[in-house]
Enzyme design. Structure first.
Site, mmCIF file in Angstrom:
data_model
loop_
_atom_site.group_PDB
_atom_site.id
_atom_site.type_symbol
_atom_site.label_atom_id
_atom_site.label_comp_id
_atom_site.label_asym_id
_atom_site.label_seq_id
_atom_site.Cartn_x
_atom_site.Cartn_y
_atom_site.Cartn_z
ATOM 1 C CD GLN A 261 8.291 -1.993 5.047
ATOM 2 O OE1 GLN A 261 8.318 -0.777 4.761
ATOM 3 N NE2 GLN A 261 8.587 -2.431 6.306
ATOM 4 C CG HIS A 262 3.678 -4.342 5.327
ATOM 5 N ND1 HIS A 262 4.100 -4.008 6.433
ATOM 6 C CD2 HIS A 262 3.231 -3.139 4.687
ATOM 7 C CE1 HIS A 262 4.225 -2.663 6.287
ATOM 8 N NE2 HIS A 262 3.607 -2.365 5.498
ATOM 9 C CG ASP B 111 8.854 -1.653 -0.215
ATOM 10 O OD1 ASP B 111 8.770 -1.236 0.944
ATOM 11 O OD2 ASP B 111 7.869 -1.762 -1.195
#
Length: 488
Positions: free
Chosen positions: A70-71, A243
């Site tokens: 992520q991110h 994830d």
């Protein structure tokens, strides 16, 4: 019918091909990712293609979904070219940007800003979130910020590349609630982007055009089909997800289950029907991959605490586990605070690790090994407490990730966490969750398919919580005494 799931994680890309009806594993493949907190997305694409080849290709697969870290900030120009290497979740250079964004929304008052972010967005910014990386980009690299015509996350970009990438156009970018909820400019309660937050992050004026954002798909919706010249020609593309949401889907977590992942990061999350509002920022209001909420706590330091301690002692992680089980509960008062790469929860990007209580009697490999395992688990136990405070029910812990292979982590976890711990057979929970999502998209069913024992390479093992909770409480109390003595 066969389906595939892809996990593009921080360290590698994994592919699993499974039977859509039973979940039985047919074949798998993997490829490594480069190290670092800043990575050219082209490396992910190359690794995905290598992993697909290693898995025997996708020619006989009906659907595929991508789960990914992520991110990560993937900026694209108007032609779909990557503007600069992606900043990953564990890149902390945007820590000051996070603090600035908090104060700005509170008109200079940090406490008011935290409350406003929690209520309006569902998360309070930390350096991990995409929104802070965009602010860093606007300040540190304004020319690259100006070139940015679209912003995607790693899974968004990889799914788009499977669909044809730049040839498909920026309008083909797609994501899901689970991954979008980790950006800092999407509200999981209202299922909507927050353009004014994005505008603030990029410092764009009211008349300036904002970057294009991926459309947000439902859990079983499709992002299209694989391009004819790609590694998944004609294959149905699932929505994909981040994830953490993929892992929860992979272990078939339900309300009452809290998934504790001991991987590169430590993650504590649990499916819930209640969206948290936490102005401390400890609990992030993320979404899952089924339509529910996924309150989540994340630490920067997890499995690598074990490898670092093993390296320090000159042993492998297997021997570290043995040593930890030889050491006494509480490690004789020795405490390892595991902030080896700064920390995200608590929000201390500049923190360092520390060892407290070192005496002649605790200066042994067994004591240090035990302290490393207990320190790692105490940080995750703090995360579980935070979820409970936000209304998440916790009946049992599902322990996954590379660190869950440690017998010491398995046996000490029920003591420190104070709850029964279920350890599924070693597998790829993120890739498995992506495969389950792909099967859901392919069948068009109302719910994700239920996969039984055929999907598991072995049996889950349950470690009961001890009847006497006193030893675990003593470990946590000692950890709490020294946790806040480390450098900020």
């Amino acid at each position: 019918m066969l389906v595939a799931g892809i996990d593009s994680s921080t360290q590698s890309c994994k592919v699993v091909v499974r039977d859509a009806a039973t979940g039985a594993l047919v074949r798998s493949g993997r490829a490594a990712h480069p190290a670092g907190t800043e990575v050219d997305p082209a490396a992910w694409w190359a690794a995905l293609q290598e992993a697909v080849t290693d898995a025997g290709g996708l020619d006989d697969v009906e659907a595929v979904s991508v789960g990914a870290q992520q991110h990560g900030m993937v900026c694209l120009d108007a032609d779909g070219r990557v503007v600069r290497p992606a900043l990953l979740w564990n890149d902390t250079r945007s820590a000051q940007a996070a603090a600035d964004l908090i104060r700005e929304l509170g008109d200079g008052d940090e406490a008011a800003g935290r409350q406003a972010w929690a209520e309006q967005v569902g998360v309070v910014p930390v350096a991990s979130f995409t929104v802070t990386k965009l602010r860093w980009l606007a300040d540190a690299e304004p020319e690259n910020a100006a070139r940015t015509a679209a912003v995607a996350l790693p899974h968004d970009w990889l799914t788009w590349m499977l669909a044809g990438g730049p040839a498909a156009g920026l309008e083909a970018l797609a994501t899901d609630r689970g991954d979008a909820s980790g950006t800092g400019y999407f509200n999981a309660r209202t299922n909507s982007y927050l353009p004014e937050v994005l505008r603030r992050a990029l410092r764009r004026g009211p008349d300036e055009e904002l970057p294009h954002l991926p459309r947000v798909l439902g859990p079983a919706e499709s992002a299209g089909r694989g391009s004819a010249d790609g590694p998944a020609p004609g294959v149905l593309l699932g929505a994909g997800t981040g994830d953490n949401a993929a892992a929860a889907l992979g272990v078939q977590a339900r309300p009452g289950d809290v998934v504790v992942s001991v991987g590169t990061s430590g993650v504590v999350s649990g499916p819930s029907d209640t969206a948290p509002v936490d102005p401390t920022g400890i609990v992030a209001g993320f979404a899952d991959a089924t339509g529910r909420q996924l309150p989540l706590v994340c630490t920067l330091n997890a499995a690598r605490v074990l490898t670092a301690t093993a390296d320090l002692l000159g042993v492998d992680v297997g021997r570290l586990s043995d040593l930890a089980l030889e050491g006494p509960s509480g490690a004789g008062g020795l405490v390892l605070v595991p902030y080896l790469e700064g920390e995200r929860t608590p929000d201390r990007p500049g923190a360092t690790g520390a060892v407290h209580g070192l005496t002649l009697s605790t200066s042994t490999p067994a004591h240090l090994a035990r302290a490393a395992v207990e320190g790692l688990l105490c940080g995750l136990a703090d995360g579980i407490d935070a979820l409970v405070e936000q209304g998440t029910r916790v009946d049992r812990v599902v322990l996954v990730g590379g660190g869950a292979r440690s017998e010491a982590v398995r046996r000490v976890a029920p003591v420190v966490l104070g709850r029964p711990v279920v350890v599924p057979p070693p597998g790829e929970s993120v890739a498995d969750g992506a495969a389950r999502q792909a099967a859901w998209a392919a069948t068009g069913a109302a719910e994700a398919p239920e996969w039984g024992d055929e999907a598991l390479d072995g049996e889950s093992v349950t470690y009961d919580a001890p009847e006497d909770p006193a030893p675990g409480r003593a470990v946590r109390a000692r950890y709490a005494q020294v946790r806040d003595l480390t450098d900020a």
